[in-house]
Design a protein around this motif. Sequence first.
Motif, mmCIF file in Angstrom:
data_model
loop_
_atom_site.group_PDB
_atom_site.id
_atom_site.type_symbol
_atom_site.label_atom_id
_atom_site.label_comp_id
_atom_site.label_asym_id
_atom_site.label_seq_id
_atom_site.Cartn_x
_atom_site.Cartn_y
_atom_site.Cartn_z
ATOM 1 N N ASP A 167 0.688 -1.262 0.167
ATOM 2 C CA ASP A 167 -0.191 -0.445 0.046
ATOM 3 C C ASP A 167 0.837 0.967 0.280
ATOM 4 O O ASP A 167 1.833 1.308 0.700
ATOM 5 N N VAL A 168 0.652 2.023 -0.278
ATOM 6 C CA VAL A 168 1.202 3.386 -0.885
ATOM 7 C C VAL A 168 0.087 5.227 -0.354
ATOM 8 O O VAL A 168 -0.750 4.677 -1.031
ATOM 9 N N ARG A 169 1.405 5.343 0.618
ATOM 10 C CA ARG A 169 0.364 7.107 0.878
ATOM 11 C C ARG A 169 0.587 7.894 0.019
ATOM 12 O O ARG A 169 1.918 7.905 -0.274
ATOM 13 N N VAL A 170 0.152 8.913 -0.403
ATOM 14 C CA VAL A 170 -0.447 9.427 -1.636
ATOM 15 C C VAL A 170 -0.798 11.139 -1.227
ATOM 16 O O VAL A 170 -2.028 11.126 -0.457
ATOM 17 N N TRP A 189 2.677 15.658 -5.912
ATOM 18 C CA TRP A 189 2.430 14.636 -5.697
ATOM 19 C C TRP A 189 3.334 14.031 -4.577
ATOM 20 O O TRP A 189 4.244 14.261 -4.740
ATOM 21 N N THR A 190 2.482 13.684 -3.927
ATOM 22 C CA THR A 190 4.121 13.236 -2.413
ATOM 23 C C THR A 190 3.769 12.098 -1.895
ATOM 24 O O THR A 190 2.611 11.324 -1.695
ATOM 25 N N THR A 191 4.996 10.821 -2.149
ATOM 26 C CA THR A 191 4.460 9.522 -1.189
ATOM 27 C C THR A 191 5.339 9.041 -0.022
ATOM 28 O O THR A 191 5.719 8.860 0.119
ATOM 29 N N PRO A 192 4.960 10.253 1.493
ATOM 30 C CA PRO A 192 5.395 9.762 2.550
ATOM 31 C C PRO A 192 5.818 8.211 2.454
ATOM 32 O O PRO A 192 4.529 7.480 2.473
ATOM 33 N N GLY A 193 6.789 8.086 3.216
ATOM 34 C CA GLY A 193 7.145 6.770 3.451
ATOM 35 C C GLY A 193 8.383 6.286 2.165
ATOM 36 O O GLY A 193 8.400 5.175 2.362
ATOM 37 N N LEU A 194 8.196 6.560 1.695
ATOM 38 C CA LEU A 194 9.079 5.938 0.245
ATOM 39 C C LEU A 194 10.514 6.233 0.004
ATOM 40 O O LEU A 194 9.987 8.382 0.929
ATOM 41 N N SER A 200 6.632 16.258 -5.559
ATOM 42 C CA SER A 200 7.211 17.154 -6.773
ATOM 43 C C SER A 200 5.844 16.915 -7.386
ATOM 44 O O SER A 200 4.788 16.314 -7.230
ATOM 45 N N ARG A 201 6.161 18.324 -8.816
ATOM 46 C CA ARG A 201 5.040 18.601 -9.085
ATOM 47 C C ARG A 201 4.458 18.056 -10.461
ATOM 48 O O ARG A 201 5.604 17.629 -10.812
ATOM 49 N N THR A 202 3.642 17.890 -10.935
ATOM 50 C CA THR A 202 2.514 17.415 -12.299
ATOM 51 C C THR A 202 2.319 18.183 -12.347
ATOM 52 O O THR A 202 0.615 19.320 -12.321
#
Length: 237
Positions: A167-170, A189-194, A200-202
Motif C-alpha cells: 500500500d502507498v500513501r499519497v 504529488w508526494t509519497t510519504p514513507g517511500l 513533485s509537481r505534475t
Amino acid sequence: MHRLVRVVTAAVVLSVCAVVTASCRSEGQDPAPGAFRAQPLGPEELRAAMPSGRQLPGYLVGQPEGRPGGQQNGAARATLTPDSPPACQKFVDFMWEDAEHRPTADLRAAVRPAGDPSGRLDLKRLHSLRLASYTVDEATAVMEGLKRALPLCKEFVAYTLMFGDQDVRVVVKPGPAAGAGDDSVVFTWTTPGLPLNEPSRTTVVRTRGVLATYHGAVPASVPRGQHEKLLAASAAG
C-alpha cells in the motif's frame, strides 16, 4: 481616431496575431472549425512532436519510449483502500493505470539536467515528460475529471505494484495555474514513507486531443512552446 490610423492599427494587430498565435488566443479558445484533423495523433506523430534539447535548455531528453495504447502500467489495477476518498481514483487512473480513458498512443521520455554526472533523480526538477493522444472528447474528459477531483482528494492510500507489492500513501495538493494550452491542471504529488518522497509537481496541459504531462517543475515557456508544436501537428492536412 482618423480612419487611416484605425486601418493601419488593425492591420498591425492582425499581422502580429498571424505570427504569434499564442498571444492572441486565450486558453480554451479554438481556431475556426475544420482547422484540425478529427482522428487522434499516432505514435510516430507524437514522436516527431517530442521536444528536443534545444526546446529544453539546460536539460537532456532521453529516447522516447512508447507502449500500445491502453496497456496498463502494472500487472494488476491499483485500487484505493475503502477509507480513501472515491474522487482520488481519478489520480490513480491518470498517474498509474489509464484504465478509464485509454490513450490511442503514448510516449514517455526521461529528462535530466545537462552536465550532471551523478544520475541522481531530483523529483523537484523536471525529470519526465509524457505525451498521450486521445480524441478531443476523451482528453477533455480526463482533464475535467482531474479538475473536479483536485479539491476533493487531499490524501489517499492505494495498493499498487508500481512500488512493489504494498500500500502507498499519497498526498495531493493543487498547484499554480500553468497558463498554457487549451486547458491545464497542476498538482503536487508526494509519497510519504517511500525513499523518493519529495513533493513533485505534475503539470498537465491539453492541446486538442493530446495531453502533455510534465513531472517536476517546468519553465513556463516549455508548455507554451509544446502547445504550439502540437497544434501544428494536429492541423488538418
